[in-house]
Scaffold this active site. Structure first.
Site, PDB file in Angstrom:
ATOM      1  N   LEU A   1       0.445  -1.201   0.281  1.00  0.00           N
ATOM      2  CA  LEU A   1       0.267  -0.477   0.212  1.00  0.00           C
ATOM      3  C   LEU A   1       1.461   1.533   0.134  1.00  0.00           C
ATOM      4  CD1 LEU A   1      -2.793  -1.141   2.210  1.00  0.00           C
ATOM      5  CD2 LEU A   1      -2.982  -0.959   0.526  1.00  0.00           C
ATOM      6  N   HIS A   2       1.739   1.723  -1.566  1.00  0.00           N
ATOM      7  CA  HIS A   2       2.410   2.257  -1.087  1.00  0.00           C
ATOM      8  C   HIS A   2       2.129   3.643  -0.579  1.00  0.00           C
ATOM      9  CE1 HIS A   2       5.077  -0.773  -4.242  1.00  0.00           C
ATOM     10  NE2 HIS A   2       3.770  -0.174  -4.523  1.00  0.00           N
ATOM     11  N   ASP A   3       0.888   4.541  -1.002  1.00  0.00           N
ATOM     12  CA  ASP A   3       0.341   5.901  -1.138  1.00  0.00           C
ATOM     13  C   ASP A   3      -0.397   5.624   0.294  1.00  0.00           C
ATOM     14  OD1 ASP A   3      -1.191   5.711  -3.974  1.00  0.00           O
ATOM     15  OD2 ASP A   3       0.657   6.591  -3.737  1.00  0.00           O
TER      16      ASP A   3
END
Ligand code: RIB
Ligand code: CA
Length: 315
Positions: free
Chosen positions: A241-243
């Site tokens: 979940l980079h963001d």
């Protein structure tokens, strides 16, 4: 009220988690959401952003559309397999229709009006290509005093994802990224792949989210295409979940540990276009770029629990 926040986004599966994280945090004053091309074309990222805010029962948050392409060189959109052709693994249609109309103004105009109207400095969290942010800084230098800091998901200290050396948000518009990250002095925190990959969540985490209620269930429904990609990258049933990692720092300053390094961006047209050059030498002689806070570490389980509790708990 806590953090005043503007999110600039290209939803996008992990963007959806990030938007919900901010929208469902009672201590966040989400002033607005602006959209940009990226994971999917602008019309789709804009529709997804509006409907995700509706899902989170946040029709109070204005959405304005921004750049549909990079500043200079047109890039082919990333293959839509990672996020699905609609940006949400083919499940965007399950989102509720947005009751709030799209703003008449463009993304940069909305950001300017929100910054000027705010009674305190605003955090901007770009979680897609930086085209809108570069345009904002170039065209409206006067608002820079109202920006508390930019907390962006992007870049890589070591390996890229779009290419061997460049991360997608930078690769999609390296010229914009260089203007924002290397050619400005607005305080900037860069949250790179090297850390976001370590924050991956597994199927147990996703199951807890899905069981937490309708928003968690909807977010989980957006993951199949994304899961198919990250199953190969991670070697286990999980997603990155980079963001959401970047937005966690934007709304909970200090949840990530950052170190300051000179950072530059390769905006040339060669094979390393879009590379973020993070100079970690003890004596960075002949270093280019400017000092940027690079997020390098976090308490992984604390971060995962923070994101889950906010997504599950809601406002
Ligand atoms: O490289 C990861 C970034 O690219 C994330 O923002 C993801 O949404 C994609 O846009
Ligand atoms: Ca994104």
């Amino acid at each position: 009220m806590g953090t005043k926040l503007i999110i600039d986004t290209d939803p996008g599966v992990d963007d959806a988690f990030a938007i919900a994280l901010a929208a469902r945090s009672a201590d966040v004053d989400l002033l607005g959401v602006t959209t940009v091309f990226g994971n999917v074309p602008l019309a789709t990222t804009t529709s997804n952003a509006r409907r995700l805010l509706q899902l989170c029962d946040r029709p109070d948050v204005p959405v304005a559309a921004g750049a549909s392409r990079p500043l200079l060189y047109r890039e082919l959109h990333r293959s839509s397999t990672v996020h699905g052709s609609d940006g949400l693994s083919g499940h965007a249609a399950s989102l509720p229709d947005a009751t709030r109309p799209l703003e008449d103004s463009d993304a940069v105009s909305l950001m300017v009006s929100l910054l000027e109207a705010s009674d305190e400095p605003v955090t901007i969290a770009p979680i897609g290509p930086l085209t809108n942010i570069a345009a904002l800084l170039a065209a409206h230098p006067g608002v820079r005093s109202k920006i508390a800091r930019i907390v962006l998901m992007g870049g890589a200290i070591t390996l890229g994802n779009s290419t061997a050396v460049s991360e997608f948000n930078i690769w999609a518009d390296p010229d914009a990224a260089r203007r924002v990250i290397a050619e400005d002095d607005v305080p900037c925190v860069m949250v790179p792949l090297d850390l976001t990959h370590r924050c991956a969540v597994d199927s147990t985490w996703l199951a807890k989210l899905a069981a937490s209620g309708p928003v968690g269930q909807a977010l989980n429904s957006f993951t199949p295409d994304y899961l198919a990609h990250y199953r190969q990258v991670l070697g286990y049933e999980g997603i990155v979940l980079h963001d959401a990692v970047a937005v966690a720092e934007a709304i909970h300053p200090g949840i990530l540990r950052a170190e300051t390094y000179p950072v530059d961006i390769d905006s040339g047209l060669g094979p390393t276009r879009g590379m973020t050059i993070v100079d970690r030498r003890a004596v960075p002689n002949i270093s280019t770029g400017r000092p940027v806070e690079v997020a390098v570490d976090t308490e992984l389980d604390v971060l995962r629990e923070f994101v889950l509790s906010r997504l599950a708990g809601g406002r």
